[in-house]
Enzyme design. Structure first.
Site, PDB file in Angstrom:
ATOM      1  CB  SER A 137     -28.654   0.609 -43.501  1.00  0.00           C
ATOM      2  OG  SER A 137     -27.324   0.764 -43.058  1.00  0.00           O
ATOM      3  CE1 TYR A 151     -27.819  -4.785 -45.202  1.00  0.00           C
ATOM      4  CE2 TYR A 151     -26.536  -2.807 -44.743  1.00  0.00           C
ATOM      5  CZ  TYR A 151     -27.534  -3.691 -44.402  1.00  0.00           C
ATOM      6  OH  TYR A 151     -28.261  -3.479 -43.256  1.00  0.00           O
TER       7      TYR A 151
END
Length: 242
Positions: A137, A151
């Site tokens: 990501s 995250y």
């Protein structure tokens, strides 16, 4: 040689788009999923409609026994040549101080432990070489303050995992790369409590819009394919300029 590729989290979003793109590129595809069997079977139907073999296999990638069963199912189609480590979750968006320990542990289990377990199986089974693509990501370098720092930290670990495995597995003919999507229009945002995030965040994305799953799937297919034969240890950012 027939390409046999596992796509974890293959029933929705980026995983589903990737499975369909790989089938169009000539892969037999094993679609790993956790809950939504109907969605996974719909993807498999599209794989078969493209003229290739497909199978849907339920698997919680944080569970080593279920991961082994997923890879055993792939072996029924032939020698494994590809893995897309895509299964992932977030937790409710919010301040770091409010993060609950059970949410933290689940994010780490699925997004990091699951990737490690799947990559480990792939490394053991790709006896004729192959390719792994980890879905990371853009959060790994942005940090996601006020949203989900934990995250982002796990995705940074994914990038490190990619680089380390690329170096370790290169002598075995296994390439390892990653894609780092930005804000992509999938249902992961609804699961984190912000279903309209792709639209509300558009103003801070240089290209002015959220990405689509197919735009990530194309990059994954490239990294698995022959045009990327000299590419390993790369993290390809697909984030609209973020």
């Amino acid at each position: 040689m027939t390409s046999v590729t596992i796509v974890t989290g293959g029933g929705r979003g980026i995983g589903a788009a990737t499975a369909r793109r790989l089938a169009a590129a000539g892969h037999d595809v094993v679609v790993g999923y956790r809950n939504d069997q109907a969605a996974a079977e719909a993807v498999v139907a599209d794989v078969r409609a493209a003229g290739h073999r497909g199978v849907a296999v339920p698997a919680d990638t944080a569970d080593p026994d279920q991961v082994q069963r997923l890879f055993d199912a792939a072996a029924d189609l032939g020698p494994l040549t590809g893995l897309v480590n895509n299964a992932g979750i977030t937790s409710p968006i919010g301040p770091f101080a409010d993060l609950r320990v059970d949410d933290l542990r689940r994010v780490v289990d699925v997004n990091l432990v699951g990737y490690v377990l799947c990559a480990q199986q792939a490394a053991r089974r790709m006896t004729r070489g192959g390719a792994i693509v980890n879905v990371s990501s853009a959060a790994a370098t942005l940090g996601s303050p006020g949203e989900y720092v934990h995250y982002a930290a796990v995705k940074a670990a994914t990038d490190t995992l990619t680089v380390g495995l690329a170096k370790e597995l290169a002598p075995h003919g296994i390439r390892v790369n990653a894609v780092a999507p930005g804000i992509i229009r999938t249902d992961i945002h609804a699961l984190s409590g912000a279903p309209d995030r792709p639209d509300t965040a558009a103003g801070r994305i240089p290209l002015g819009r959220a990405g689509e799953p197919d735009e990530v799937a194309g990059a994954i297919a490239f990294l698995l394919g022959p045009d990327a034969s000299y590419t390993t240890g790369a993290v390809l950012r697909i984030a609209g300029g973020l």
